[in-house]
Design a protein around this motif. Structure first.
Motif, PDB file in Angstrom:
ATOM      1  N   SER A 101      55.160 -57.760  25.062  1.00 12.98           N
ATOM      2  CA  SER A 101      55.174 -57.748  23.599  1.00 12.98           C
ATOM      3  C   SER A 101      56.395 -57.020  23.048  1.00 12.98           C
ATOM      4  O   SER A 101      56.991 -57.438  22.069  1.00 12.98           O
ATOM      5  CB  SER A 101      53.912 -57.076  23.060  1.00 12.98           C
ATOM      6  OG  SER A 101      52.775 -57.807  23.435  1.00 12.98           O
ATOM      7  N   LEU A 134      52.005 -48.605  18.652  1.00 19.93           N
ATOM      8  CA  LEU A 134      51.072 -47.668  18.025  1.00 19.93           C
ATOM      9  C   LEU A 134      49.813 -47.470  18.861  1.00 19.93           C
ATOM     10  O   LEU A 134      49.328 -46.344  19.016  1.00 19.93           O
ATOM     11  CB  LEU A 134      50.702 -48.157  16.622  1.00 19.93           C
ATOM     12  CG  LEU A 134      51.814 -48.096  15.584  1.00 19.93           C
ATOM     13  CD1 LEU A 134      51.382 -48.768  14.293  1.00 19.93           C
ATOM     14  CD2 LEU A 134      52.236 -46.654  15.327  1.00 19.93           C
ATOM     15  N   GLU A 135      49.309 -48.553  19.422  1.00 22.30           N
ATOM     16  CA  GLU A 135      48.117 -48.470  20.268  1.00 22.30           C
ATOM     17  C   GLU A 135      48.376 -47.589  21.486  1.00 22.30           C
ATOM     18  O   GLU A 135      47.559 -46.728  21.827  1.00 22.30           O
ATOM     19  CB  GLU A 135      47.714 -49.872  20.711  1.00 22.30           C
ATOM     20  CG  GLU A 135      46.497 -49.922  21.592  1.00 22.30           C
ATOM     21  CD  GLU A 135      46.165 -51.342  22.021  1.00 22.30           C
ATOM     22  OE1 GLU A 135      45.964 -51.555  23.229  1.00 22.30           O
ATOM     23  OE2 GLU A 135      46.125 -52.239  21.145  1.00 22.30           O
ATOM     24  N   GLU A 136      49.515 -47.773  22.129  1.00 27.09           N
ATOM     25  CA  GLU A 136      49.837 -46.962  23.311  1.00 27.09           C
ATOM     26  C   GLU A 136      50.022 -45.493  22.935  1.00 27.09           C
ATOM     27  O   GLU A 136      49.590 -44.600  23.654  1.00 27.09           O
ATOM     28  CB  GLU A 136      51.089 -47.493  24.011  1.00 27.09           C
ATOM     29  CG  GLU A 136      51.500 -46.689  25.227  1.00 27.09           C
ATOM     30  CD  GLU A 136      50.402 -46.531  26.274  1.00 27.09           C
ATOM     31  OE1 GLU A 136      50.283 -45.429  26.856  1.00 27.09           O
ATOM     32  OE2 GLU A 136      49.665 -47.495  26.522  1.00 27.09           O
ATOM     33  N   SER A 173      62.991 -56.576  20.605  1.00 30.42           N
ATOM     34  CA  SER A 173      62.293 -55.461  19.947  1.00 30.42           C
ATOM     35  C   SER A 173      62.971 -54.130  20.250  1.00 30.42           C
ATOM     36  O   SER A 173      63.168 -53.307  19.354  1.00 30.42           O
ATOM     37  CB  SER A 173      60.839 -55.376  20.420  1.00 30.42           C
ATOM     38  OG  SER A 173      60.143 -56.555  20.185  1.00 30.42           O
ATOM     39  N   ALA A 181      54.940 -53.740  17.149  1.00 33.90           N
ATOM     40  CA  ALA A 181      54.601 -52.469  16.493  1.00 33.90           C
ATOM     41  C   ALA A 181      53.156 -52.071  16.764  1.00 33.90           C
ATOM     42  O   ALA A 181      52.861 -50.900  17.013  1.00 33.90           O
ATOM     43  CB  ALA A 181      54.860 -52.569  14.992  1.00 33.90           C
ATOM     44  N   SER A 182      52.262 -53.035  16.741  1.00 29.91           N
ATOM     45  CA  SER A 182      50.849 -52.739  17.011  1.00 29.91           C
ATOM     46  C   SER A 182      50.649 -52.243  18.432  1.00 29.91           C
ATOM     47  O   SER A 182      49.880 -51.308  18.679  1.00 29.91           O
ATOM     48  CB  SER A 182      49.989 -53.987  16.797  1.00 29.91           C
ATOM     49  OG  SER A 182      50.022 -54.398  15.464  1.00 29.91           O
ATOM     50  N   LYS A 183      51.351 -52.861  19.377  1.00 24.05           N
ATOM     51  CA  LYS A 183      51.244 -52.439  20.786  1.00 24.05           C
ATOM     52  C   LYS A 183      51.788 -51.024  20.975  1.00 24.05           C
ATOM     53  O   LYS A 183      51.223 -50.223  21.728  1.00 24.05           O
ATOM     54  CB  LYS A 183      52.006 -53.417  21.693  1.00 24.05           C
ATOM     55  CG  LYS A 183      51.389 -54.788  21.773  1.00 24.05           C
ATOM     56  CD  LYS A 183      50.149 -54.740  22.620  1.00 24.05           C
ATOM     57  CE  LYS A 183      49.698 -56.137  22.964  1.00 24.05           C
ATOM     58  NZ  LYS A 183      48.621 -56.141  23.913  1.00 24.05           N
ATOM     59  N   GLU A 202      49.035 -63.546  19.712  1.00 24.08           N
ATOM     60  CA  GLU A 202      49.858 -62.447  20.224  1.00 24.08           C
ATOM     61  C   GLU A 202      49.984 -61.345  19.174  1.00 24.08           C
ATOM     62  O   GLU A 202      50.205 -61.615  18.006  1.00 24.08           O
ATOM     63  CB  GLU A 202      51.249 -62.977  20.592  1.00 24.08           C
ATOM     64  CG  GLU A 202      52.101 -61.989  21.337  1.00 24.08           C
ATOM     65  CD  GLU A 202      51.562 -61.653  22.707  1.00 24.08           C
ATOM     66  OE1 GLU A 202      51.808 -60.532  23.161  1.00 24.08           O
ATOM     67  OE2 GLU A 202      50.894 -62.498  23.309  1.00 24.08           O
ATOM     68  N   ARG A 203      49.802 -60.106  19.600  1.00 28.52           N
ATOM     69  CA  ARG A 203      49.917 -58.982  18.677  1.00 28.52           C
ATOM     70  C   ARG A 203      51.364 -58.548  18.566  1.00 28.52           C
ATOM     71  O   ARG A 203      52.101 -58.565  19.544  1.00 28.52           O
ATOM     72  CB  ARG A 203      49.055 -57.839  19.174  1.00 28.52           C
ATOM     73  CG  ARG A 203      47.584 -58.218  19.087  1.00 28.52           C
ATOM     74  CD  ARG A 203      46.654 -57.174  19.552  1.00 28.52           C
ATOM     75  NE  ARG A 203      46.942 -55.878  18.998  1.00 28.52           N
ATOM     76  CZ  ARG A 203      46.548 -54.762  19.568  1.00 28.52           C
ATOM     77  NH1 ARG A 203      45.881 -54.790  20.683  1.00 28.52           N
ATOM     78  NH2 ARG A 203      46.830 -53.601  19.034  1.00 28.52           N
ATOM     79  N   PRO A 204      51.780 -58.157  17.378  1.00 21.94           N
ATOM     80  CA  PRO A 204      53.161 -57.729  17.186  1.00 21.94           C
ATOM     81  C   PRO A 204      53.498 -56.482  18.006  1.00 21.94           C
ATOM     82  O   PRO A 204      52.622 -55.675  18.333  1.00 21.94           O
ATOM     83  CB  PRO A 204      53.265 -57.440  15.698  1.00 21.94           C
ATOM     84  CG  PRO A 204      51.991 -57.839  15.078  1.00 21.94           C
ATOM     85  CD  PRO A 204      51.008 -58.119  16.163  1.00 21.94           C
ATOM     86  N   GLU A 231      48.602 -43.928  20.444  1.00 23.64           N
ATOM     87  CA  GLU A 231      47.280 -43.384  20.145  1.00 23.64           C
ATOM     88  C   GLU A 231      46.503 -43.104  21.427  1.00 23.64           C
ATOM     89  O   GLU A 231      45.805 -42.096  21.530  1.00 23.64           O
ATOM     90  CB  GLU A 231      46.493 -44.356  19.266  1.00 23.64           C
ATOM     91  CG  GLU A 231      46.991 -44.418  17.844  1.00 23.64           C
ATOM     92  CD  GLU A 231      46.336 -45.527  17.020  1.00 23.64           C
ATOM     93  OE1 GLU A 231      45.335 -46.124  17.481  1.00 23.64           O
ATOM     94  OE2 GLU A 231      46.841 -45.804  15.918  1.00 23.64           O
TER      95      GLU A 231
END
Length: 116
Positions: A33, A10-12, A38, A6-8, A2-4, A14
């Motif tokens: 996530s 930032l990805e969205e 969160s 924060a990564s999700k 599972e990705r943290p 971007e």
């Protein structure tokens, strides 16, 4: 793995550009996530202070049913995302015609610890 959260986020950002407001945020991020815990951490730490019209403490104000604004945002985000997914899979779906009532931003005392 599972990705943290924060990564999700930032990805969205971007892929879809900056978030316009907190409603746009919950409409777009992966709410599996980026969960309640969160969102509470983000709101409490000031990550949403850039969004006009809402102060930090307002995210934690409870309604008459004992549900706070963050919980209302999560329910709203799930509805929007679910309907987007459903209309993408439907032969006659048209995601551009979807409209959901956004939860009202609560007013009231926010408490000295969370008031900005």
């Amino acid at each position: 793995m599972e990705r943290p959260a924060a990564s999700k986020i930032l990805e969205e950002r971007e892929n879809g550009g900056s978030f316009k407001d907190v409603f746009d945020f919950v409409e777009r991020v992966d709410l599996q996530s980026v969960n309640k815990k969160s969102l509470e951490a983000l709101a409490g730490s000031g990550a949403f202070d850039c969004f006009e019209g809402i102060k930090r403490g307002q995210y934690f104000i409870e309604d008459t049913k004992g549900s706070n604004f963050i919980e209302s945002l999560i329910r709203y985000g799930h509805r929007v995302q679910s309907d987007k997914q459903t209309s993408q899979q439907s032969l006659f779906g048209d995601g551009d015609n979807m409209h959901f009532n956004r939860p009202l931003i609560p007013e009231g005392k926010t408490g000295p610890a969370l008031h900005t």
